[in-house]
Design a protein around this motif. Structure first.
Motif, mmCIF file in Angstrom:
data_model
loop_
_atom_site.group_PDB
_atom_site.id
_atom_site.type_symbol
_atom_site.label_atom_id
_atom_site.label_comp_id
_atom_site.label_asym_id
_atom_site.label_seq_id
_atom_site.Cartn_x
_atom_site.Cartn_y
_atom_site.Cartn_z
ATOM 1 N N ASN A 1 0.829 -1.202 0.000
ATOM 2 C CA ASN A 1 0.000 0.000 0.000
ATOM 3 C C ASN A 1 0.863 1.251 0.000
ATOM 4 O OD1 ASN A 1 -2.990 -0.828 0.468
ATOM 5 N ND2 ASN A 1 -1.829 -2.084 1.907
ATOM 6 N N TYR A 2 0.461 2.219 -0.821
ATOM 7 C CA TYR A 2 1.074 3.548 -0.773
ATOM 8 C C TYR A 2 -0.047 4.579 -0.814
ATOM 9 C CZ TYR A 2 3.753 7.708 -1.804
ATOM 10 O OH TYR A 2 4.293 8.990 -1.754
ATOM 11 N N GLN A 3 -0.229 5.237 0.337
ATOM 12 C CA GLN A 3 -1.329 6.179 0.502
ATOM 13 C C GLN A 3 -2.651 5.495 0.157
ATOM 14 O OE1 GLN A 3 -0.165 9.718 -1.705
ATOM 15 N NE2 GLN A 3 1.309 10.313 -0.135
ATOM 16 N N GLN A 4 -3.374 5.946 -0.868
ATOM 17 C CA GLN A 4 -4.668 5.367 -1.203
ATOM 18 C C GLN A 4 -4.595 4.248 -2.235
ATOM 19 O OE1 GLN A 4 -7.335 6.366 0.628
ATOM 20 N NE2 GLN A 4 -5.779 7.582 1.679
ATOM 21 N N TRP A 5 -3.376 3.967 -2.724
ATOM 22 C CA TRP A 5 -3.217 2.949 -3.743
ATOM 23 C C TRP A 5 -2.688 1.659 -3.137
ATOM 24 C CZ3 TRP A 5 -4.752 3.472 -8.771
ATOM 25 C CH2 TRP A 5 -5.071 4.761 -9.197
ATOM 26 N N GLY A 6 -3.025 0.531 -3.774
ATOM 27 C CA GLY A 6 -2.536 -0.736 -3.279
ATOM 28 C C GLY A 6 -2.383 -1.761 -4.384
ATOM 29 N N LEU A 7 -1.509 -2.730 -4.142
ATOM 30 C CA LEU A 7 -1.288 -3.842 -5.060
ATOM 31 C C LEU A 7 -1.313 -5.120 -4.233
ATOM 32 C CD1 LEU A 7 -0.622 -4.488 -8.083
ATOM 33 C CD2 LEU A 7 1.771 -4.644 -7.344
ATOM 34 N N ALA A 8 -2.187 -6.052 -4.603
ATOM 35 C CA ALA A 8 -2.341 -7.306 -3.861
ATOM 36 C C ALA A 8 -2.024 -8.481 -4.779
ATOM 37 C CB ALA A 8 -3.752 -7.432 -3.304
ATOM 38 N N THR A 9 -1.186 -9.389 -4.306
ATOM 39 C CA THR A 9 -0.809 -10.564 -5.092
ATOM 40 C C THR A 9 -0.951 -11.824 -4.245
ATOM 41 O OG1 THR A 9 1.528 -10.409 -4.476
ATOM 42 C CG2 THR A 9 0.834 -9.225 -6.453
ATOM 43 N N ASN A 10 -1.171 -12.927 -4.929
ATOM 44 C CA ASN A 10 -1.297 -14.221 -4.258
ATOM 45 C C ASN A 10 -0.819 -15.325 -5.186
ATOM 46 O OD1 ASN A 10 -3.702 -16.580 -4.529
ATOM 47 N ND2 ASN A 10 -2.534 -16.541 -2.628
ATOM 48 N N ILE A 11 -0.184 -16.320 -4.606
ATOM 49 C CA ILE A 11 0.137 -17.538 -5.348
ATOM 50 C C ILE A 11 -0.172 -18.724 -4.452
ATOM 51 C CG2 ILE A 11 2.585 -17.499 -4.659
ATOM 52 C CD1 ILE A 11 3.159 -18.745 -7.454
ATOM 53 N N SER A 12 -0.832 -19.740 -5.023
ATOM 54 C CA SER A 12 -1.277 -20.890 -4.236
ATOM 55 C C SER A 12 -1.039 -22.183 -5.001
ATOM 56 C CB SER A 12 -2.769 -20.777 -3.895
ATOM 57 O OG SER A 12 -3.041 -19.615 -3.153
ATOM 58 N N ARG A 13 -0.825 -23.243 -4.261
ATOM 59 C CA ARG A 13 -0.620 -24.566 -4.842
ATOM 60 C C ARG A 13 -1.516 -25.546 -4.096
ATOM 61 N NH1 ARG A 13 1.456 -27.427 -9.319
ATOM 62 N NH2 ARG A 13 2.174 -29.478 -8.624
ATOM 63 N N LYS A 14 -2.240 -26.369 -4.845
ATOM 64 C CA LYS A 14 -3.164 -27.323 -4.240
ATOM 65 C C LYS A 14 -2.760 -28.735 -4.656
ATOM 66 C CE LYS A 14 -8.094 -28.135 -3.531
ATOM 67 N NZ LYS A 14 -8.426 -29.322 -4.350
ATOM 68 N N PHE A 15 -2.626 -29.613 -3.655
ATOM 69 C CA PHE A 15 -2.226 -31.001 -3.878
ATOM 70 C C PHE A 15 -3.417 -31.901 -3.558
ATOM 71 C CE2 PHE A 15 1.441 -28.513 -2.583
ATOM 72 C CZ PHE A 15 2.374 -28.807 -3.568
ATOM 73 N N ASN A 16 -3.944 -32.558 -4.575
ATOM 74 C CA ASN A 16 -5.112 -33.413 -4.406
ATOM 75 C C ASN A 16 -4.710 -34.868 -4.188
ATOM 76 O OD1 ASN A 16 -6.976 -31.268 -4.878
ATOM 77 N ND2 ASN A 16 -6.540 -31.427 -7.064
ATOM 78 N N THR A 17 -5.503 -35.576 -3.420
ATOM 79 C CA THR A 17 -5.255 -36.999 -3.171
ATOM 80 C C THR A 17 -6.323 -37.838 -3.875
ATOM 81 O OG1 THR A 17 -6.556 -37.046 -1.126
ATOM 82 C CG2 THR A 17 -4.229 -36.437 -0.937
ATOM 83 N N THR A 18 -6.118 -39.138 -3.904
ATOM 84 C CA THR A 18 -7.060 -40.056 -4.541
ATOM 85 C C THR A 18 -8.199 -40.392 -3.574
ATOM 86 O OG1 THR A 18 -5.258 -41.014 -5.846
ATOM 87 C CG2 THR A 18 -7.288 -42.292 -5.672
ATOM 88 N N ASN A 19 -9.436 -40.323 -4.069
ATOM 89 C CA ASN A 19 -10.572 -40.604 -3.195
ATOM 90 C C ASN A 19 -10.906 -42.096 -3.166
ATOM 91 O OD1 ASN A 19 -12.076 -41.186 -5.523
ATOM 92 N ND2 ASN A 19 -12.998 -39.145 -5.602
ATOM 93 N N ARG A 20 -11.943 -42.486 -2.444
ATOM 94 C CA ARG A 20 -12.303 -43.892 -2.271
ATOM 95 C C ARG A 20 -12.769 -44.542 -3.572
ATOM 96 N NH1 ARG A 20 -15.684 -43.997 3.470
ATOM 97 N NH2 ARG A 20 -13.967 -43.282 4.816
ATOM 98 N N GLU A 21 -13.199 -43.733 -4.519
ATOM 99 C CA GLU A 21 -13.628 -44.266 -5.816
ATOM 100 C C GLU A 21 -12.460 -44.387 -6.781
ATOM 101 O OE1 GLU A 21 -16.718 -45.271 -6.093
ATOM 102 O OE2 GLU A 21 -17.163 -44.540 -4.062
ATOM 103 N N ASP A 22 -11.236 -44.211 -6.269
ATOM 104 C CA ASP A 22 -10.007 -44.322 -7.064
ATOM 105 C C ASP A 22 -9.913 -43.243 -8.137
ATOM 106 O OD1 ASP A 22 -7.566 -45.477 -7.291
ATOM 107 O OD2 ASP A 22 -8.188 -47.115 -8.598
#
Length: 302
Positions: free
Chosen positions: A182-203
């Motif tokens: 943030n600088y005064q009234q301005w802002g910059l927002a960033t995000n990075i995400s990683r999702k690791f899925n597993t195998t369910n009961r139905e394979d």
């Protein structure tokens, strides 16, 4: 006004009602959250989003339209200083329309919880208001299989497809990082995400995902109301899903959306509206076309 951007998760994999094909749209977790005010305060709220896809868009016979409406209860709180906890509980209303019929499925979705540690927070660490502030949160979480994942391929009234179910049937794990400048009234927002899925009961295993956002915003004070328009880009990359260890070609892909929104903040209440429009996409080997989507959320700070 302190702002941070949060991203929960957006699954854009695939599905149809054919036993041999998994091409169709899916909205089986969270999605783009938009801006949330007062990142150092606890919050509870409701949000509603609509996500649409067209599968087999070039075929008059096989074409289907998927419409997902998700109502979600979410909260943010701080059990101890610098530790932020986020929790989400969605309810999904899904509809698939073919050339001959419409099928619906409603139910509780998969609950998620994220825990982030505030490594940098100049807003929290200083008593005076500075022109320049920034925050960095790093953490992760888990998605629980609270939603239904069950269908009968021999039942013609059922949508026999993994991605149309209310849940994924698997316990999945996430890591993420959020940075806001943030600088005064301005802002910059960033995000990075990683999702690791597993195998369910139905394979069945949904493909792992990498996704991120960047948003530019400006806060405008109008008497007791703060108005914050924002514009940005959301992107995601999903790997192929698999059944019994065999990868499915009609899954996974890449999506880049342009985002535009407006957040209002007055006293303890916040209201946000945002929209996304695909800028580039290659989903499910070309069998799925993502459409524009919208989000509205209402929150109470405490």
């Amino acid at each position: 006004m302190r702002l941070t951007i949060l991203l929960a998760l957006a699954l854009l994999l695939t599905a149809t009602e054919s036993k041999a094909c998994d091409a169709c749209g899916c909205a089986n977790s969270g999605s783009y959250f938009g801006l949330m005010p007062q990142s150092n305060k606890s919050l509870i709220g409701l949000r509603y989003q609509q996500i649409q896809f067209t599968a087999h868009p070039e075929s008059r016979v096989l074409q289907t339209k998927e419409n997902f409406e998700v109502a979600e209860l979410y909260t943010r709180f701080f059990p101890i200083k610098r530790v932020q906890v986020l929790a989400f509980l969605p309810y999904r209303l899904s509809q698939q329309t073919t050339t001959s019929e419409t099928k619906k499925q409603n139910g509780l979705g998969d609950a998620s919880i994220l825990v982030n540690y505030n490594i940098i927070n100049t807003f929290m660490d200083t008593e005076s208001n500075a022109a320049f502030t920034h925050t960095l949160l790093v953490g992760g979480g888990v998605k629980l299989p609270t939603g239904r994942f069950k269908y009968n391929e021999d039942d013609l009234t059922d949508v026999a497809n993994p991605n149309f179910q209310s849940g994924t049937g698997s316990t999945d794990f996430m890591i993420n990082a959020f940075y806001t400048l943030n600088y005064q009234q301005w802002g910059l927002a960033t995000n990075i995400s990683r999702k690791f899925n597993t195998t369910n009961r139905e394979d069945y295993k949904f493909g792992d995902q990498l996704y991120g956002t960047i948003d530019l915003y400006r806060s405008i004070l109008i008497k007791k109301l703060t108005v914050t328009p924002h514009i940005g880009v959301y992107g995601e990359k999903s790997q192929l899903g698999s059944r019994a260890g065999v990868e499915i070609r009609e899954t996974g892909g890449t999506l880049i959306n342009g985002t535009l929104g407006l957040t209002l903040f007055a006293e303890r209440w916040t209201l946000g509206v945002s929209a996304q429009k695909p800028l580039a996409q290659d989903l499910s080997d070309g069998y799925v076309l993502a459409k524009p989507r919208g989000l509205i959320q209402l929150g109470f700070l405490f």
